[in-house]
Scaffold this active site. Structure first.
Site, PDB file in Angstrom:
ATOM      1  CG  HIS A  52       0.234  -3.943   5.320  1.00 47.48           C
ATOM      2  ND1 HIS A  52      -0.559  -3.534   4.283  1.00 47.48           N
ATOM      3  CD2 HIS A  52       0.742  -5.151   4.962  1.00 47.48           C
ATOM      4  CE1 HIS A  52      -0.561  -4.464   3.340  1.00 47.48           C
ATOM      5  NE2 HIS A  52       0.224  -5.469   3.728  1.00 47.48           N
ATOM      6  CD  GLU A  63      -0.571   0.390   4.399  1.00 45.08           C
ATOM      7  OE1 GLU A  63       0.126  -0.630   4.554  1.00 45.08           O
ATOM      8  OE2 GLU A  63      -1.802   0.367   4.233  1.00 45.08           O
ATOM      9  CD  GLU A  81      -2.095  -3.406   9.152  1.00 43.12           C
ATOM     10  OE1 GLU A  81      -1.623  -2.256   8.954  1.00 43.12           O
ATOM     11  OE2 GLU A  81      -2.807  -3.995   8.331  1.00 43.12           O
ATOM     12  NE  ARG A 139      -6.317  -0.600   0.368  1.00 43.51           N
ATOM     13  CZ  ARG A 139      -6.172  -1.222   1.549  1.00 43.51           C
ATOM     14  NH1 ARG A 139      -5.699  -0.560   2.586  1.00 43.51           N
ATOM     15  NH2 ARG A 139      -6.500  -2.489   1.679  1.00 43.51           N
ATOM     16  CG  HIS A 174      -1.910  -1.170   1.148  1.00 45.06           C
ATOM     17  ND1 HIS A 174      -2.308  -1.896   2.243  1.00 45.06           N
ATOM     18  CD2 HIS A 174      -2.558  -1.696   0.063  1.00 45.06           C
ATOM     19  CE1 HIS A 174      -3.177  -2.828   1.845  1.00 45.06           C
ATOM     20  NE2 HIS A 174      -3.339  -2.734   0.535  1.00 45.06           N
TER      21      HIS A 174
HETATM   22  O1  0X9 Z   1      -6.544  -4.543   4.559  1.00 46.48           O
HETATM   23  C1  0X9 Z   1      -5.345  -4.817   4.416  1.00 46.48           C
HETATM   24  O2  0X9 Z   1      -4.861  -5.148   3.338  1.00 46.48           O
HETATM   25  C2  0X9 Z   1      -4.418  -4.749   5.629  1.00 46.48           C
HETATM   26  N1  0X9 Z   1      -4.686  -3.573   6.401  1.00 46.48           N
HETATM   27  S1  0X9 Z   1      -4.272  -2.096   5.806  1.00 46.48           S
HETATM   28  O3  0X9 Z   1      -4.847  -1.094   6.697  1.00 46.48           O
HETATM   29  N2  0X9 Z   1      -2.710  -1.926   5.870  1.00 46.48           N
HETATM   30  O4  0X9 Z   1      -4.731  -1.998   4.482  1.00 46.48           O
HETATM   31  C3  0X9 Z   1      -4.663  -5.951   6.508  1.00 46.48           C
HETATM   32  C4  0X9 Z   1      -4.370  -7.252   5.847  1.00 46.48           C
HETATM   33  C5  0X9 Z   1      -4.502  -8.359   6.791  1.00 46.48           C
HETATM   34  N3  0X9 Z   1      -4.260  -9.584   6.179  1.00 46.48           N
HETATM   35  C6  0X9 Z   1      -5.251 -10.460   5.978  1.00 46.48           C
HETATM   36  N4  0X9 Z   1      -6.454 -10.196   6.363  1.00 46.48           N
HETATM   37  N5  0X9 Z   1      -4.965 -11.594   5.391  1.00 46.48           N
HETATM   38 ZN    ZN Z   2      -1.661  -1.896   4.150  1.00 41.68          ZN
END
Ligand code: 0X9
Ligand code: ZN
Length: 429
Positions: free
Chosen positions: A302, A170, A375, A227, A167
Site C-alpha cells: 500500500h 496507490e 505502506e 480507492r 487501493h
Molecule cells: O486502511 C488501510 O486499508 C491501510 N491503509 S491505507 O492508507 N493504504 O488505506 C492499512 C491497513 C492496515 N492493515 C490492517 N490494519 N490490518
Molecule cells: Zn491502501
C-alpha cells in the site's frame, strides 16, 4: 456547515485551484452533498483517537510526522463528524489531491502493466508463468505471475505471495510489483541469493488486484483519487467496496470499517462480496495441498506512510484467538527485521487504527500465512501523497528489495526468526 480554512502553509498552488477542486461535481465519490476531499486533522495522537476518526467512515490516509495529526479522505459529513470529536479539520487542496492533476506517464497503466507481465513471461519462459486468478467486477483479468527456479519432481517448495494495489490510487505499489517481477527474473542465475531463493521457493506476484479501480483512477488523464473497486451498490448511487475491508475474517466486527456505501472504507454487503477479494481468496485457498497451506508468507503493498504492519488489525490486543505469543513475536520480529532494511516504522496494524476485514487478518487468522502490510513512500502527504513524482519510483521500489528477500528467506520456517524452528517446523530444524 461550519467554515473551514484552507491550509495556508501547504497551499503551494494558488487558491483558485483549490476552488476549482471544491466546485467539482458531486461525482461517484462522496455523498450527494459533495465529493470527497482530503483534510488535515489535528489532534488525534493515540491509536484509539485515530480509530475514532476512522469510525466516521473517512479513510485515514497517513499519520502526520508530528504523530498528533492525520490526513484523511472524507465526505463533508464525515469531516463534520471528525470536527465533532474535538479535532481541528482543515481542507488540504495540495499538493497531491488536485482532482485535475495529470496522470504521470512514468507510472504504468493497467494496459502497460499487462504488457510488462507478458514481456517478462515471454523473456523468461522457464522461470515465470502468467495465470489469471479470475475476473474483476468489470471483467478484467486479475493477473498472477508464478516465478520459480529449478524444480525437482514432487518437491514441496514453500511459497511467498505479494499482492499489490488493493487501493486503486496507490500507484507506487504497481511499480513495486514491476520491480519484483524484474528482479526475480533478470537476476536469477547472476545474483547468488536470488538464485538460491528461487531454487528453493516459489514466488507469486499479483501486480494489481483492483484493475477496475486503477483504470477508473487514470482513464480521464487526470487522477481521480479513487480507492475502492468499481462495483455498484444496490439501493445507492455510491460506487465501490473497499477491498481491504471485505475479507472474511471478523468482517465488520469492530468498528474498523463502514456500512455506508458512500464511505471510503465501505466493507461491502457481505464478506468476499467484491469479486476481486473472492477470486484472490479462492486462489489462496487453492494453495492448500494435502491439507497444508503452501504459502507461508505474504506482503500486501500500500501507500503511504513508510510503515511495516502486522496483524491483527481488528483488535489492539497482541494475542488472541489464533494468535499465540509465539505467533505474534514471530510476526513482530520479522516486521522489525524488514523495517531495519527499509527504514520504515514497524508496528502492529491496530497501532495505526483499527481495521476489520483486512487482508492481513484473513491471511493469518484464516490461512495461517505470516502476513504484512507495507505502506510505501512517502512518509507523509507532503511527499506527494498517493501520487509522488515518477522520479522516486526507482529508489522507493529498490528500497524494499532486502525486506522482500529476507521474508522470502524465512519462508521455509518463519518461526526460525524467534529461534523456535525445532518446535514449529519439525525436520526443517
Ligand atoms: O486502511 C488501510 O486499508 C491501510 N491503509 S491505507 O492508507 N493504504 O488505506 C492499512 C491497513 C492496515 N492493515 C490492517 N490494519 N490490518
Ligand atoms: Zn491502501
Amino acid at each position: 456547515m461550519r467554515a473551514r480554512t484552507l491550509l495556508t502553509p501547504l497551499a503551494l498552488v494558488p487558491l483558485f485551484l483549490a476552488t476549482a477542486v471544491s466546485s467539482g461535481s458531486a461525482a461517484e465519490s462522496g455523498t450527494p452533498e459533495g465529493p470527497d476531499r482530503q483534510y488535515l486533522v489535528e489532534g488525534p495522537e493515540t491509536p484509539q483517537e485515530r480509530t475514532q476518526v476512522a469510525r466516521t467512515g473517512a479513510s485515514v490516509d497517513a499519520v502526520g510526522e508530528d504523530a498528533a495529526s492525520v490526513t484523511v479522505t472524507a465526505t463533508p459529513g464525515e469531516a463534520e463528524a471528525i470536527e465533532d470529536l474535538g479535532h481541528e479539520v482543515t481542507e488540504v487542496p495540495v499538493p497531491n489531491d488536485l482532482l485535475h492533476q495529470p496522470v504521470d506517464p512514468a507510472y504504468h497503466t493497467y494496459d502497460e502493466l499487462t504488457g510488462v507481465v507478458d514481456k517478462v513471461v515471454a523473456d523468461f519462459p522457464s522461470l515465470a508463468e502468467k495465470t489469471s486468478v479470475g475476473s474483476s467486477h468489470e471483467g478484467r483479468d486479475i493477473m498472477a505471475v508464478r516465478i520459480s527456479g529449478e524444480e525437482e519432481a514432487g518437491e514441496d517448495k514453500p511459497e511467498v505471495l505479494f499482492t499489490h494495489q488493493q487501493h486503486a490510487r496507490e500507484v507506487l505499489t504497481v511499480e513495486m510489483a514491476i520491480y519484483l517481477l524484474t528482479m526475480f527474473t533478470e537476476e536469477y542465475g547472476s545474483d547468488e541469493r536470488i538464485t538460491e531463493l528461487l531454487d528453493s521457493r516459489t514466488i507469486w506476484i499479483l501486480p494489481s488486484v483492483n484493475p477496475d479501480g486503477a483504470v477508473y483512477d487514470t482513464e480521464s488523464g487526470s487522477y481521480r483519487n479513487w480507492r475502492k473497486n468499481r462495483q455498484p451498490n444496490s439501493g445507492s448511487n455510491a460506487m465501490g467496496t473497499d477491498l481491504n475491508r471485505n475479507w472474511d475474517y471478523n468482517w465488520g466486527c469492530c468498528g474498523g470499517s463502514s456500512g455506508s456505501p458512500y464511505s471510503q472504507t465501505y466493507r461491502g454487503a457481505s464478506p468476499e462480496s467484491a469479486p476481486e477479494v473472492n477470486v484472490v481468496a479462492d486462489f489462496v485457498r487453492s494453495r492448500v495441498v494435502d491439507g497444508e497451506q503452501r504459502i507461508t508468507a505474504h506482503i500486501d503493498f500500500h501507500t503511504y506512510g513508510e510503515l511495516v504492519l502486522w496483524p491483527y488489525g481488528y483488535t489492539y490486543d497482541e494475542t488472541g484467538p489464533g494468535m499465540s505469543r509465539d505467533d505474534y513475536d514471530a510476526h513482530a520480529e520479522l516486521g522489525e527485521l524488514m523495517a531495519e532494511t527499509n527504514g520504515y516504522t514497524p508496528q502492529q496494524s491496530s497501532d495505526l487504527y483499527v481495521t476489520d476485514g483486512s487482508i492481513n487478518d484473513w491471511m493469518w487468522g484464516d490461512q495461517g500465512i505470516f502476513s504484512f502490510t507495507f505502506e510505501m513512500h512517502p512518509g507523509s502527504f507532503t511527499g506527494g501523497g498517493f501520487y509522488p513524482p515518477g522520479g522516486v519510483i526507482e529508489e522507493e521500489t529498490a528500497r524494499n528489495r532486502d525486506a522482500v528477500l529476507d521474508l522470502t528467506a524465512y519462508a521455509d520456517c518463519p518461526y526460525r526468526v524467534i529461534g523456535k524452528e525445532a518446535e514449529y517446523c519439525g525436520s526443517a530444524a
